[in-house]
Design an enzyme around this catalytic site. Structure first.
Site, mmCIF file in Angstrom:
data_model
loop_
_atom_site.group_PDB
_atom_site.id
_atom_site.type_symbol
_atom_site.label_atom_id
_atom_site.label_comp_id
_atom_site.label_asym_id
_atom_site.label_seq_id
_atom_site.Cartn_x
_atom_site.Cartn_y
_atom_site.Cartn_z
ATOM 1 N N ASP A 196 -5.278 -7.138 10.980
ATOM 2 C CA ASP A 196 -6.538 -6.490 10.572
ATOM 3 C C ASP A 196 -7.736 -7.143 11.255
ATOM 4 O O ASP A 196 -7.968 -8.344 11.114
ATOM 5 C CB ASP A 196 -6.711 -6.600 9.037
ATOM 6 C CG ASP A 196 -5.981 -5.482 8.318
ATOM 7 O OD1 ASP A 196 -5.464 -5.726 7.221
ATOM 8 O OD2 ASP A 196 -5.903 -4.369 8.881
ATOM 9 N N ASP A 235 -3.048 -12.096 14.454
ATOM 10 C CA ASP A 235 -3.398 -11.434 13.191
ATOM 11 C C ASP A 235 -3.471 -9.928 13.469
ATOM 12 O O ASP A 235 -3.532 -9.505 14.627
ATOM 13 C CB ASP A 235 -4.770 -11.986 12.757
ATOM 14 C CG ASP A 235 -5.404 -11.165 11.653
ATOM 15 O OD1 ASP A 235 -4.756 -10.983 10.610
ATOM 16 O OD2 ASP A 235 -6.510 -10.662 11.866
HETATM 17 N N1 LIG Z 1 -9.875 -3.400 1.025
HETATM 18 C C1 LIG Z 1 -8.993 -4.368 0.716
HETATM 19 N N2 LIG Z 1 -8.747 -5.323 1.651
HETATM 20 C C2 LIG Z 1 -7.881 -6.271 1.290
HETATM 21 C C3 LIG Z 1 -7.207 -6.296 0.056
HETATM 22 N N3 LIG Z 1 -6.390 -7.366 0.035
HETATM 23 C C4 LIG Z 1 -6.563 -7.993 1.229
HETATM 24 N N4 LIG Z 1 -7.456 -7.335 1.963
HETATM 25 C C5 LIG Z 1 -7.907 -7.673 3.299
HETATM 26 O O1 LIG Z 1 -6.826 -7.635 4.208
HETATM 27 C C6 LIG Z 1 -7.078 -8.632 5.200
HETATM 28 C C7 LIG Z 1 -5.753 -9.276 5.567
HETATM 29 O O2 LIG Z 1 -5.221 -8.678 6.670
HETATM 30 P P1 LIG Z 1 -4.951 -9.501 8.066
HETATM 31 O O3 LIG Z 1 -4.103 -8.568 8.900
HETATM 32 O O4 LIG Z 1 -6.328 -9.743 8.673
HETATM 33 O O5 LIG Z 1 -4.254 -10.771 7.682
HETATM 34 C C8 LIG Z 1 -7.955 -9.678 4.603
HETATM 35 O O6 LIG Z 1 -9.002 -9.992 5.489
HETATM 36 C C9 LIG Z 1 -8.446 -9.098 3.318
HETATM 37 O O7 LIG Z 1 -9.849 -9.062 3.214
HETATM 38 C C10 LIG Z 1 -7.488 -5.267 -0.877
HETATM 39 O O8 LIG Z 1 -6.933 -5.199 -1.980
HETATM 40 N N5 LIG Z 1 -8.392 -4.331 -0.488
HETATM 41 MG MG LIG Z 2 -7.759 -10.172 10.105
#
Ligand SMILES: Nc1nc2c(ncn2[C@@H]2O[C@H](COP(=O)(O)O)[C@@H](O)[C@H]2O)c(=O)[nH]1
Ligand SMILES: [Mg+2]
Length: 298
Positions: free
Chosen positions: A47, A45
């Site tokens: 974020d 992943d």
């Molecule tokens: N601040 C915001 N965060 C958002 C939005 N839509 C999704 N998300 C966050 O992104 C991660 C997904 O990323 P990953 O790399 O971990 O898959 C997810 O945890 C959501 O909370 C938004 O509009 N605004």
């Molecule tokens: Mg994540």
């Protein structure tokens, strides 16, 4: 009595490393060692997995949150109002471990579809994206660059699987000099029209609960991955644990989960979902130590 593999990889014996079924983890590691480096692939992943979960207690921004800080999106009142309301409504649902999967799946689909609708019509340039990825000062887990370079050295593919915004994911990896030839990104990349206006995302939306083998199988580098049947999965959300499940050729799957928020409340669920759970660990020490051990055992 011979030491278990867990005991031999000293970082796995640290207090913040929680393993519900050590025998199972030993078996997986033993099989991965037998397979060797040429059979390993990493599915991670982005974020709060490749980026830190927090920097001195301040939660790390998601790529969508960074996107919202780009001036041409930040000054768009309607966009800001819409995405803040969406986040306020759906984020608590995303992190609520008690909502049944099917119900949460529908709600996450809703969130990403409405996010895509909100982003349509914005004029955000690649230069602005690159700029915000510097200005928001993202931080990768300590040791990420060494780990990724080590993997590149051994031609081990890393699939970076993100429900965030792929353009920002790529920009951040480039910024830290870890967008290496062995790194492939599967994420929501922006689709532009000829005037540079955002029309939405390029492919089927990837949200936190549909990061599964469907997207990997449909990627143009599946031919590289299908030869590697030992997968190490890295994630911070429960949905990340299923990123590689269902791959036809999979033999051994080791799931490593990074837990930081609501530790006491979530630990039991994380222990049931991930083979190894790391409590407030903002480094790549554990995945790197496991890979180094597999490499050294060759
Ligand atoms: N601040 C915001 N965060 C958002 C939005 N839509 C999704 N998300 C966050 O992104 C991660 C997904 O990323 P990953 O790399 O971990 O898959 C997810 O945890 C959501 O909370 C938004 O509009 N605004
Ligand atoms: Mg994540």
């Amino acid at each position: 009595m011979t030491m278990s593999i867990i005991q031999e990889i000293s970082v796995l014996t640290k207090n913040h490393v929680k393993i519900k079924n050590p025998d199972r983890v030993n078996d997986i590691l033993s099989n991965m060692i037998k397979g060797g480096v040429s059979k390993v692939q990493i599915v991670s992943d982005f974020d709060r997995t490749i980026t830190k979960q927090h920097q001195d207690g301040v939660p790390h921004l998601s790529t969508f949150a960074m996107f919202s800080k780009i001036p041409s999106s930040a000054n768009n009142e309607n966009y800001q109002k819409t995405v803040s309301a969406l986040r306020a409504k759906y984020y608590p649902i995303e992190i609520d471990p008690h909502i049944p999967h099917e119900e949460k799946l529908k709600l996450m689909e809703e969130w990403w579809e409405l996010s895509e609708k909100a982003i349509r019509g914005l004029k955000v340039t690649p230069e602005e994206i690159e700029d915000i990825c510097v200005k928001t000062q993202p931080s990768l887990r300590e040791g990420t660059r060494e780990f990724f370079k080590d993997l590149a050295q051994e031609n081990v593919p890393i699939v970076v699987f993100s429900a965030g915004c792929g353009d920002l994911v790529m920009s951040i990896l480039k910024q830290f000099d870890v967008y290496l030839p062995n790194v492939k990104i599967i994420s929501n990349f922006l689709k532009y029209n000829s005037e540079g206006i955002i029309e939405g995302f390029q492919d089927k939306v990837i949200h936190v609960l549909n990061k599964n083998e469907y997207a990997i199988k449909n990627s143009d580098f599946y031919h590289v991955l299908e030869k590697r049947d030992n997968v190490i999965v890295l994630g911070d959300s429960l949905g990340d644990a299923s990123m590689a499940e269902g791959l036809d050729h999979l033999k051994n799957l080791l799931k490593i989960g990074f837990l930081y928020d609501h530790i006491d409340q979530y630990l039991p669920l994380y222990l049931d979902t991930f083979d190894i759970v790391l409590i407030d660990d903002q480094t790549m020490d554990v995945p790197k130590a496991i890979f180094d051990y597999i490499k050294a055992a060759q």
